[in-house]
Design an enzyme around this catalytic site. Structure first.
Site, PDB file in Angstrom:
ATOM      1  N   ARG A 108       0.839  -1.209   0.000  1.00  0.00           N
ATOM      2  CA  ARG A 108       0.000   0.000   0.000  1.00  0.00           C
ATOM      3  C   ARG A 108       0.871   1.256   0.000  1.00  0.00           C
ATOM      4  O   ARG A 108       0.572   2.230  -0.693  1.00  0.00           O
ATOM      5  CB  ARG A 108      -0.964  -0.024   1.201  1.00  0.00           C
ATOM      6  CG  ARG A 108      -2.106  -1.026   1.025  1.00  0.00           C
ATOM      7  CD  ARG A 108      -3.114  -0.935   2.160  1.00  0.00           C
ATOM      8  NE  ARG A 108      -2.589  -1.457   3.413  1.00  0.00           N
ATOM      9  CZ  ARG A 108      -2.813  -2.697   3.873  1.00  0.00           C
ATOM     10  NH1 ARG A 108      -3.559  -3.538   3.192  1.00  0.00           N
ATOM     11  NH2 ARG A 108      -2.294  -3.087   5.011  1.00  0.00           N
ATOM     12  N   ASP A 110     -15.670  -4.629  -4.634  1.00  0.00           N
ATOM     13  CA  ASP A 110     -15.621  -5.769  -3.729  1.00  0.00           C
ATOM     14  C   ASP A 110     -17.010  -6.394  -3.703  1.00  0.00           C
ATOM     15  O   ASP A 110     -18.006  -5.711  -3.946  1.00  0.00           O
ATOM     16  CB  ASP A 110     -15.196  -5.354  -2.312  1.00  0.00           C
ATOM     17  CG  ASP A 110     -14.608  -6.518  -1.520  1.00  0.00           C
ATOM     18  OD1 ASP A 110     -13.372  -6.610  -1.408  1.00  0.00           O
ATOM     19  OD2 ASP A 110     -15.398  -7.356  -1.029  1.00  0.00           O
ATOM     20  N   SER A 111     -17.054  -7.694  -3.399  1.00  0.00           N
ATOM     21  CA  SER A 111     -18.368  -8.359  -3.346  1.00  0.00           C
ATOM     22  C   SER A 111     -18.957  -8.301  -1.938  1.00  0.00           C
ATOM     23  O   SER A 111     -20.018  -8.868  -1.698  1.00  0.00           O
ATOM     24  CB  SER A 111     -18.235  -9.807  -3.816  1.00  0.00           C
ATOM     25  OG  SER A 111     -17.243 -10.462  -3.067  1.00  0.00           O
ATOM     26  N   ASP A 156      -6.007  -7.700  -6.069  1.00  0.00           N
ATOM     27  CA  ASP A 156      -5.585  -8.430  -4.866  1.00  0.00           C
ATOM     28  C   ASP A 156      -6.671  -9.437  -4.472  1.00  0.00           C
ATOM     29  O   ASP A 156      -7.346  -9.271  -3.453  1.00  0.00           O
ATOM     30  CB  ASP A 156      -5.328  -7.421  -3.730  1.00  0.00           C
ATOM     31  CG  ASP A 156      -4.746  -8.072  -2.493  1.00  0.00           C
ATOM     32  OD1 ASP A 156      -4.228  -9.209  -2.594  1.00  0.00           O
ATOM     33  OD2 ASP A 156      -4.809  -7.450  -1.412  1.00  0.00           O
ATOM     34  N   CYS A 199      -2.250 -14.599  -3.084  1.00  0.00           N
ATOM     35  CA  CYS A 199      -1.939 -15.019  -1.711  1.00  0.00           C
ATOM     36  C   CYS A 199      -2.122 -16.528  -1.561  1.00  0.00           C
ATOM     37  O   CYS A 199      -2.273 -17.039  -0.458  1.00  0.00           O
ATOM     38  CB  CYS A 199      -2.788 -14.259  -0.701  1.00  0.00           C
ATOM     39  SG  CYS A 199      -4.549 -14.498  -0.909  1.00  0.00           S
TER      40      CYS A 199
HETATM   41  N1  SAH Z   1      -6.515  -5.447  -0.907  1.00  0.00           N
HETATM   42  C1  SAH Z   1      -7.214  -5.585   0.336  1.00  0.00           C
HETATM   43  C2  SAH Z   1      -7.439  -7.044   0.714  1.00  0.00           C
HETATM   44  C3  SAH Z   1      -8.228  -7.862  -0.296  1.00  0.00           C
HETATM   45  S1  SAH Z   1      -8.893  -9.326   0.369  1.00  0.00           S
HETATM   46  C4  SAH Z   1      -6.460  -4.807   1.428  1.00  0.00           C
HETATM   47  O1  SAH Z   1      -5.369  -4.275   1.164  1.00  0.00           O
HETATM   48  O2  SAH Z   1      -6.969  -4.715   2.541  1.00  0.00           O
HETATM   49  C5  SAH Z   1      -9.895  -9.925  -0.912  1.00  0.00           C
HETATM   50  C6  SAH Z   1     -11.262  -9.271  -1.050  1.00  0.00           C
HETATM   51  O3  SAH Z   1     -11.891  -9.814  -2.211  1.00  0.00           O
HETATM   52  C7  SAH Z   1     -12.251  -9.506   0.084  1.00  0.00           C
HETATM   53  O4  SAH Z   1     -12.648  -8.262   0.606  1.00  0.00           O
HETATM   54  C8  SAH Z   1     -13.470 -10.203  -0.578  1.00  0.00           C
HETATM   55  O5  SAH Z   1     -14.711  -9.705  -0.075  1.00  0.00           O
HETATM   56  C9  SAH Z   1     -13.301  -9.826  -2.019  1.00  0.00           C
HETATM   57  N2  SAH Z   1     -13.831 -10.741  -3.031  1.00  0.00           N
HETATM   58  C10 SAH Z   1     -13.782 -12.097  -3.050  1.00  0.00           C
HETATM   59  N3  SAH Z   1     -14.281 -12.568  -4.211  1.00  0.00           N
HETATM   60  C11 SAH Z   1     -14.668 -11.490  -4.946  1.00  0.00           C
HETATM   61  C12 SAH Z   1     -15.246 -11.328  -6.243  1.00  0.00           C
HETATM   62  N4  SAH Z   1     -15.504 -12.380  -7.032  1.00  0.00           N
HETATM   63  N5  SAH Z   1     -15.496 -10.085  -6.675  1.00  0.00           N
HETATM   64  C13 SAH Z   1     -15.234  -9.008  -5.888  1.00  0.00           C
HETATM   65  N6  SAH Z   1     -14.664  -9.108  -4.671  1.00  0.00           N
HETATM   66  C14 SAH Z   1     -14.393 -10.329  -4.199  1.00  0.00           C
END
Ligand code: SAH
Length: 408
Positions: free
Chosen positions: A206, A247-248, A297, A337
């Protein structure tokens, strides 16, 4: 003291100090959940002290390879104080810090994060579950914190045959915390959030995101899988004109919006999309949209080695779409990850995504988990997070004004 005798030839990984004994490696011996056992080779030679887990595939997790060691209050005190001392030396630019990172800190299954003056612990193995009381006391002594929340609700607990448990272990009060990361304010909820509330492992990524946004003058940013908007705040802090966060999870986006406001940024610079990333990227491609920077991510798409092939396709799809949406001179920060997908494989996946997208990109930097998430030398499983910072190079020459390209 109970003894676990390994089958002939199964001592090799322990001799290399890998901290796990799988059920198939055991010839004989059993113990109660979390009980300390002596692990020995087929010829009776001492290998390690470990914690027994009767119903887990990982049947023993190693505490120590030193025969003279005793697994008692003093042992936990020393391990915890060592882990905390590392973080103190790292001088992390945040009061949100991972204090204990499981196997890599010599405490298999234990995760402890500190958010300001609040500790959050995850007891993810039979061993740390059995010694919970000792660990709690030692943790509070080593940190001086008085509030400790338990988030033992991760799926690893199930595999160890342990029920999910959450709630205050010491202290009480609101479960919402505000941390200060790189000078930004970020709110999180230790009871409701993913993991222990926040993705501390991406802290350094970040920071780099903010720095790249500033240096490259990235105006329109797309933050995919934004969770609570960590990268969104970073891009805004770096001077992005507009950031779309996808985000979902509606709750995560709600908090992302709150985090933007907490930092005093105008919400008019933001859009929050409660949607599937893949579908959104396809829609943007169809609309002919372009972005100066994209963050990808995703959650762990390959939970284990069996899922690698399908996950590789999913990573490739989403990276191909993102690369098509990137303007020439734009930056893609792309992550995985999944521990089952190594650095080399991830690079191959992204390279083939770029080929399919018809994009020429170069790697500017490689990202990984911040150093408060260390990796045991003999524990490659601990290295799960990897990232590539890419610069889209094709089409840049056409955009440059005539005359010398003056170095900055
Ligand atoms: N980049 C963030 C962490 C991401 S964690 C940070 O720095 O804090 C991964 C995220 O993906 C979660 O919030 C989850 O709700 C979301 N997610 C999972 N599957 C998804 C999809 N198909 N479409 C959109 N978001 C999704």
């Amino acid at each position: 003291m109970k003894t676990i005798r390994l089958k002939a030839g199964k001592e090799r990984s322990l001799l290399r100090h890998h901290p796990w004994v799988f059920e198939g490696a055991i010839d004989r011996g059993r113990a109660d959940a979390g009980e300390t056992v002596r692990v020995e080779a087929a010829d009776g030679r001492f290998l390690a002290w470990g914690a027994y887990a009767p119903s887990s595939k990982i049947r023993v997790r190693v505490w120590s390879f030193d025969e003279a060691e005793r697994i008692d209050a003093n042992f936990f005190e020393r391990r915890l104080r060592t882990a905390v001392a590392l973080r103190q030396r790292l001088a992390i630019d945040s009061d949100g810090v991972r204090l204990v990172h499981g196997e890599s800190d010599g405490l298999p299954g234990l995760v402890v994060d500190r958010y300001g003056d609040t500790l959050v612990a995850q007891f993810g193995s039979s061993g740390v579950e059995r010694h919970k009381a000792l660990i709690i006391d030692a943790l509070l002594r080593a940190t001086g914190c008085t509030r400790l929340y338990e988030r033992s609700d991760a799926s690893v607990r199930q595999r160890e045959g342990l029920p999910p448990v959450t709630g205050w272990l010491r202290g009480d009060g609101p479960t919402e915390c505000v941390i200060h990361e790189h000078g930004w304010r970020l709110s999180l909820d230790v009871a409701e959030g993913h993991k222990t509330g926040y993705y501390l492992d991406q802290r350094d990524s970040r920071r780099d995101c903010a720095e790249l946004t500033r240096r490259f003058g990235l105006a329109e940013v797309l933050n995919c899988y934004s969770y609570t908007g960590g990268f969104t705040v970073a891009a805004l802090a770096g001077g992005a004109r507009h950031v779309i966060s996808i985000d979902s999870s509606a709750a995560a986006l709600q908090r992302a919006r709150h985090n933007v406001e907490l930092n005093g940024f105008d919400l008019a610079r933001c859009r929050f999309l409660d949607a599937d990333v893949n579908a959104s990227l396809r829609a943007f491609v169809a609309e002919g949209r372009r972005f100066d920077a994209i963050v990808l991510d995703p959650p762990k798409l390959a939970p284990s080695a069996q899922h690698v092939e399908r996950a590789a396709r999913a990573y490739k799809d989403v990276n191909r779409l993102a690369l098509r949406l990137l303007r020439p001179g734009g930056i893609l920060l792309t992550y995985s990850c999944s521990g089952a997908i190594g650095v080399e494989l991830f690079q191959k996946i992204v390279a083939s995504a770029a080929d399919e997208a018809g994009v020429d990109a170069v790697i500017l930097a490689r990202h990984g988990a911040a150093p408060d998430h260390p990796t045991g030398l003999a524990f490659p499983e601990g290295e799960y997070l990897k990232g590539l910072v890419l610069w889209r190079r094709d089409g840049v020459a056409e955009l440059l004004p005539a005359g010398p390209v003056a170095p900055e």
